[in-house]
Motif scaffolding. Sequence first.
Motif, PDB file in Angstrom:
ATOM      1  N   GLY A  55       7.054  -6.780  -8.745  1.00  0.00           N
ATOM      2  CA  GLY A  55       6.130  -7.440  -7.820  1.00  0.00           C
ATOM      3  C   GLY A  55       4.686  -7.396  -8.254  1.00  0.00           C
ATOM      4  O   GLY A  55       3.889  -8.258  -7.898  1.00  0.00           O
ATOM      5  N   THR A  56       4.322  -6.390  -9.052  1.00  0.00           N
ATOM      6  CA  THR A  56       2.921  -6.297  -9.473  1.00  0.00           C
ATOM      7  C   THR A  56       2.665  -7.261 -10.632  1.00  0.00           C
ATOM      8  O   THR A  56       3.597  -7.786 -11.227  1.00  0.00           O
ATOM      9  N   ASP A  94      10.109  -6.858  -3.549  1.00  0.00           N
ATOM     10  CA  ASP A  94      10.979  -5.701  -3.809  1.00  0.00           C
ATOM     11  C   ASP A  94      12.350  -5.825  -3.145  1.00  0.00           C
ATOM     12  O   ASP A  94      13.385  -5.584  -3.760  1.00  0.00           O
ATOM     13  N   PRO A 111      11.383  -1.527  -7.835  1.00  0.00           N
ATOM     14  CA  PRO A 111      10.597  -1.541  -6.596  1.00  0.00           C
ATOM     15  C   PRO A 111       9.976  -0.192  -6.284  1.00  0.00           C
ATOM     16  O   PRO A 111      10.327   0.828  -6.876  1.00  0.00           O
ATOM     17  N   SER A 112       9.059  -0.209  -5.331  1.00  0.00           N
ATOM     18  CA  SER A 112       8.611   1.049  -4.755  1.00  0.00           C
ATOM     19  C   SER A 112       9.750   1.561  -3.894  1.00  0.00           C
ATOM     20  O   SER A 112      10.577   0.779  -3.432  1.00  0.00           O
ATOM     21  N   ASN A 167       4.002   4.270  -9.119  1.00  0.00           N
ATOM     22  CA  ASN A 167       3.120   3.318  -8.460  1.00  0.00           C
ATOM     23  C   ASN A 167       1.789   4.032  -8.293  1.00  0.00           C
ATOM     24  O   ASN A 167       0.755   3.579  -8.767  1.00  0.00           O
ATOM     25  N   ARG A 170      -2.212   6.216  -3.235  1.00  0.00           N
ATOM     26  CA  ARG A 170      -2.688   5.054  -2.503  1.00  0.00           C
ATOM     27  C   ARG A 170      -4.090   5.289  -1.933  1.00  0.00           C
ATOM     28  O   ARG A 170      -4.391   6.392  -1.445  1.00  0.00           O
ATOM     29  N   ARG A 191      -2.731  -3.718   6.601  1.00  0.00           N
ATOM     30  CA  ARG A 191      -1.393  -4.085   6.129  1.00  0.00           C
ATOM     31  C   ARG A 191      -0.733  -2.871   5.527  1.00  0.00           C
ATOM     32  O   ARG A 191      -1.370  -2.120   4.773  1.00  0.00           O
ATOM     33  N   MET A 193       3.188  -1.432   3.732  1.00  0.00           N
ATOM     34  CA  MET A 193       4.479  -1.858   3.217  1.00  0.00           C
ATOM     35  C   MET A 193       5.453  -1.951   4.401  1.00  0.00           C
ATOM     36  O   MET A 193       5.176  -1.465   5.500  1.00  0.00           O
ATOM     37  N   PHE A 214       4.446  -7.322  -0.218  1.00  0.00           N
ATOM     38  CA  PHE A 214       3.346  -7.300  -1.190  1.00  0.00           C
ATOM     39  C   PHE A 214       3.019  -8.704  -1.674  1.00  0.00           C
ATOM     40  O   PHE A 214       1.868  -9.044  -1.935  1.00  0.00           O
ATOM     41  N   GLU A 230      -3.643  -0.696   1.557  1.00  0.00           N
ATOM     42  CA  GLU A 230      -3.781   0.511   0.765  1.00  0.00           C
ATOM     43  C   GLU A 230      -2.815   0.443  -0.425  1.00  0.00           C
ATOM     44  O   GLU A 230      -1.657   0.050  -0.276  1.00  0.00           O
ATOM     45  N   ASN A 231      -3.359   0.697  -1.598  1.00  0.00           N
ATOM     46  CA  ASN A 231      -2.599   0.679  -2.852  1.00  0.00           C
ATOM     47  C   ASN A 231      -3.339   1.522  -3.885  1.00  0.00           C
ATOM     48  O   ASN A 231      -4.501   1.860  -3.681  1.00  0.00           O
ATOM     49  N   PHE A 258       7.988   4.440  -8.253  1.00  0.00           N
ATOM     50  CA  PHE A 258       8.833   3.277  -8.478  1.00  0.00           C
ATOM     51  C   PHE A 258      10.211   3.810  -8.869  1.00  0.00           C
ATOM     52  O   PHE A 258      10.312   4.878  -9.477  1.00  0.00           O
TER      53      PHE A 258
HETATM   54  O1  KDG Z   1       6.597  -5.088  -6.053  1.00  0.00           O
HETATM   55  C1  KDG Z   1       5.365  -4.470  -5.931  1.00  0.00           C
HETATM   56  C2  KDG Z   1       5.532  -3.302  -5.126  1.00  0.00           C
HETATM   57  O2  KDG Z   1       6.533  -2.470  -5.590  1.00  0.00           O
HETATM   58  C3  KDG Z   1       4.404  -2.426  -4.965  1.00  0.00           C
HETATM   59  O3  KDG Z   1       3.273  -2.825  -5.390  1.00  0.00           O
HETATM   60  C4  KDG Z   1       4.521  -1.971  -3.596  1.00  0.00           C
HETATM   61  O4  KDG Z   1       2.742  -0.559  -3.366  1.00  0.00           O
HETATM   62  C5  KDG Z   1       3.327  -1.541  -2.989  1.00  0.00           C
HETATM   63  C6  KDG Z   1       2.899  -2.342  -1.857  1.00  0.00           C
HETATM   64  O5  KDG Z   1       1.795  -2.073  -1.379  1.00  0.00           O
HETATM   65  O6  KDG Z   1       3.667  -3.219  -1.459  1.00  0.00           O
END
Ligand code: KDG
Length: 354
Positions: A55-56, A94, A111-112, A167, A170, A191, A193, A214, A230-231, A258
């Motif tokens: 996803g990233t 994911d 995925p996470s 990952n 955060r 927001r 997950m 995401f 938050e990431n 991950f």
């Molecule tokens: O696919 C991307 C996610 O695995 C990852 O970035 C999840 O940290 C994540 C989020 O905020 O969704």
Amino acid sequence: MTTTTTTRFVSVVGGAVLGLTAFSASAATEMPPLPEVKGEKVEADGNFKIKFSIGTTESGAQYRGLEYFEKIVEQRSDGNIQVELFPGAQLGDDRQATSALQSGTLEMTMPSTSPLVNMFPEFAVFDLPFLFPQPEMADAVLDGEIGQQMLEDASSQGLVAIGWGENGYRQLTNSQHPVEEPADLDGLKIRTMENDLHLDIWRTLGANPTPMSFAELFTALEQGVVDGQENPWITIESSKFNEVQDYATETNHVYTPFITLVSARFWDRLPEDYQQLLRDAATEMGDYQRHVSRTLNDQIKQDLKDSGMQITELTPEQVKVFQDKLEPVYEDWRDQIGGELIDDIRAQVEQAQE
Ligand code: KDG
């Protein structure tokens, strides 16, 4: 457990990482050169193609890890296994990618753990706030008995789990104002997950959380559907969230791993030697990803500052206020996650701190 991740990884690449060059938040991050592939070629019957979805974006540490995985697998299989990479949720987020593995229309994803708690409830242990004060403590748990048992448990429901990646820690960002204490979160739409424990964390802190994939996040921030998210720093930069978020707070409130998954339908078609090749490559990918993520973390935070993001670095006393406010979350989720698992991990973390 084998030698710690960092020493295991460093012995493989020696000085290669020293090739790092400076970069700016706006420009795509310049990643370190990929390490040489060590180890013998693996002889086995058949030719195979792996579509590997994440996803990233391709300018993050996760994708750099996948590039290393691709290099290892194609070289050690002498080209009999070809790997094609799909970043940026091209083949789904994911949860969508994971169900594509179950139906056999996709071979691999990473995925996470958080969005998969609905499938594997014990994964929620990693969503507990401030569980790992240092990343090496997460490594010790993930690379140790607990992590290996979780990979076996997750090798079910049409999936085979073959490794861990990072990952990371955060950090909170928002478009409204600096956040230095929980009271500053009052009324902020954050927001999270798609994970009930994360919703609990932000509700408990006084924010107004909303779960979202995401893949939809950048647009939701840009359109003001949500005020914040938050990431890890590397995802904030590689997804250009700093272009739609003026404020950030270094909370380090959760360490998210991950998990590397393979479609069981695909796995069962592979000769055993190729299955072992993928397991070994997944371990080396995870170590390298952790190394890249940690090597670049501080530099990327500095570049986000240089790009104009106002970053609040909390004092230990300010962090303690967030920690104390979130302690009840441990009690609320103890039965659902499993008290024994939480106690085992906390005991391992305490031991590592002695
Ligand atoms: O696919 C991307 C996610 O695995 C990852 O970035 C999840 O940290 C994540 C989020 O905020 O969704």
